[in-house]
Design a protein around this motif. Sequence first.
Motif, mmCIF file in Angstrom:
data_model
loop_
_atom_site.group_PDB
_atom_site.id
_atom_site.type_symbol
_atom_site.label_atom_id
_atom_site.label_comp_id
_atom_site.label_asym_id
_atom_site.label_seq_id
_atom_site.Cartn_x
_atom_site.Cartn_y
_atom_site.Cartn_z
ATOM 1 N N GLY A 21 0.799 -1.217 0.000
ATOM 2 C CA GLY A 21 0.000 0.000 0.000
ATOM 3 C C GLY A 21 0.830 1.264 0.000
ATOM 4 O O GLY A 21 0.311 2.358 -0.026
ATOM 5 N N VAL A 22 2.152 1.153 0.021
ATOM 6 C CA VAL A 22 3.016 2.330 0.014
ATOM 7 C C VAL A 22 3.596 2.479 -1.380
ATOM 8 O O VAL A 22 4.151 1.545 -1.934
ATOM 9 C CB VAL A 22 4.161 2.179 1.043
ATOM 10 C CG1 VAL A 22 5.076 3.379 0.990
ATOM 11 C CG2 VAL A 22 3.585 1.993 2.431
ATOM 12 N N MET A 32 -4.725 6.695 -6.448
ATOM 13 C CA MET A 32 -5.844 6.475 -5.529
ATOM 14 C C MET A 32 -7.026 7.384 -5.837
ATOM 15 O O MET A 32 -8.174 6.944 -5.816
ATOM 16 C CB MET A 32 -5.377 6.691 -4.086
ATOM 17 C CG MET A 32 -6.462 6.468 -3.063
ATOM 18 S SD MET A 32 -6.909 4.745 -2.868
ATOM 19 C CE MET A 32 -5.549 4.203 -1.873
ATOM 20 N N GLN A 114 -5.596 -0.417 2.649
ATOM 21 C CA GLN A 114 -4.329 -0.396 1.913
ATOM 22 C C GLN A 114 -4.001 -1.747 1.292
ATOM 23 O O GLN A 114 -2.867 -2.172 1.242
ATOM 24 C CB GLN A 114 -3.187 0.103 2.800
ATOM 25 C CG GLN A 114 -3.376 1.536 3.233
ATOM 26 C CD GLN A 114 -2.196 2.074 3.996
ATOM 27 O OE1 GLN A 114 -1.361 1.345 4.493
ATOM 28 N NE2 GLN A 114 -2.133 3.389 4.095
ATOM 29 N N LYS A 115 -5.019 -2.413 0.809
ATOM 30 C CA LYS A 115 -4.848 -3.689 0.110
ATOM 31 C C LYS A 115 -5.023 -3.440 -1.387
ATOM 32 O O LYS A 115 -5.990 -3.879 -1.998
ATOM 33 C CB LYS A 115 -5.839 -4.721 0.633
ATOM 34 C CG LYS A 115 -5.612 -5.079 2.082
ATOM 35 C CD LYS A 115 -6.558 -6.162 2.523
ATOM 36 C CE LYS A 115 -6.300 -6.491 3.972
ATOM 37 N NZ LYS A 115 -5.420 -7.608 4.134
ATOM 38 N N ASP A 116 -4.045 -2.720 -1.941
ATOM 39 C CA ASP A 116 -4.129 -2.324 -3.339
ATOM 40 C C ASP A 116 -4.183 -3.530 -4.275
ATOM 41 O O ASP A 116 -4.966 -3.543 -5.224
ATOM 42 C CB ASP A 116 -2.957 -1.419 -3.716
ATOM 43 C CG ASP A 116 -2.952 -0.123 -2.928
ATOM 44 O OD1 ASP A 116 -4.008 0.237 -2.368
ATOM 45 O OD2 ASP A 116 -1.893 0.527 -2.862
#
Length: 194
Positions: A21-22, A32, A114-116
Amino acid sequence: VKVASPFSNQFYSNLSDIQGGVLNSAKSAFDMSREMVRIEGLAVYGVVAALFISASIGLYGETSSALETSKTRLEKLLATAAAVLNMTCIVCGTYTTIIFSLLEIYAKTALGAQKDQGYITFMAATYVYRITGFRCFIASIYSFLGSFLLSVSFRMKAKVKGVVSTISVVMMLLLFKHTNSVMDLAFKIIFSTL
């Protein structure tokens, strides 16, 4: 099982820049804010379908009374057709509303957590449901329009029924033509490049 994806190869090649997620690169393809706009766009289908459901339920009551008071075979046939179109609108609109609401909820949940990669996989795996939801959305609109067109004839007196019905049919055909033109343009210009 590999699921067909609506994303481009460039999108996947840039996913190596996303870990946990970063974003490791400022030039990453995963944006996003664009994804949130996309999700909000999905939600609109459900909202509009819900509005058509509501209007169709109102027309259904009128159709039921027209069915009960029909005197001729043609009136009964038209009232029955209107009832079938109302039910089609309600069922297809309900499918659209539920599917797109679930897609919005789960997509936002994945991005919020944040589970892209989970979001990307989910969107790819639910592609067929989005297509079916869109088709139900269109069926809901067209069945509502047909039902509305038939309901116009229930309300009119014999003197003006022909004129009003003719004008309504012409306007509905024009709307149908323009709707299809907009969808064709969207497919050619926007969606054929995804």
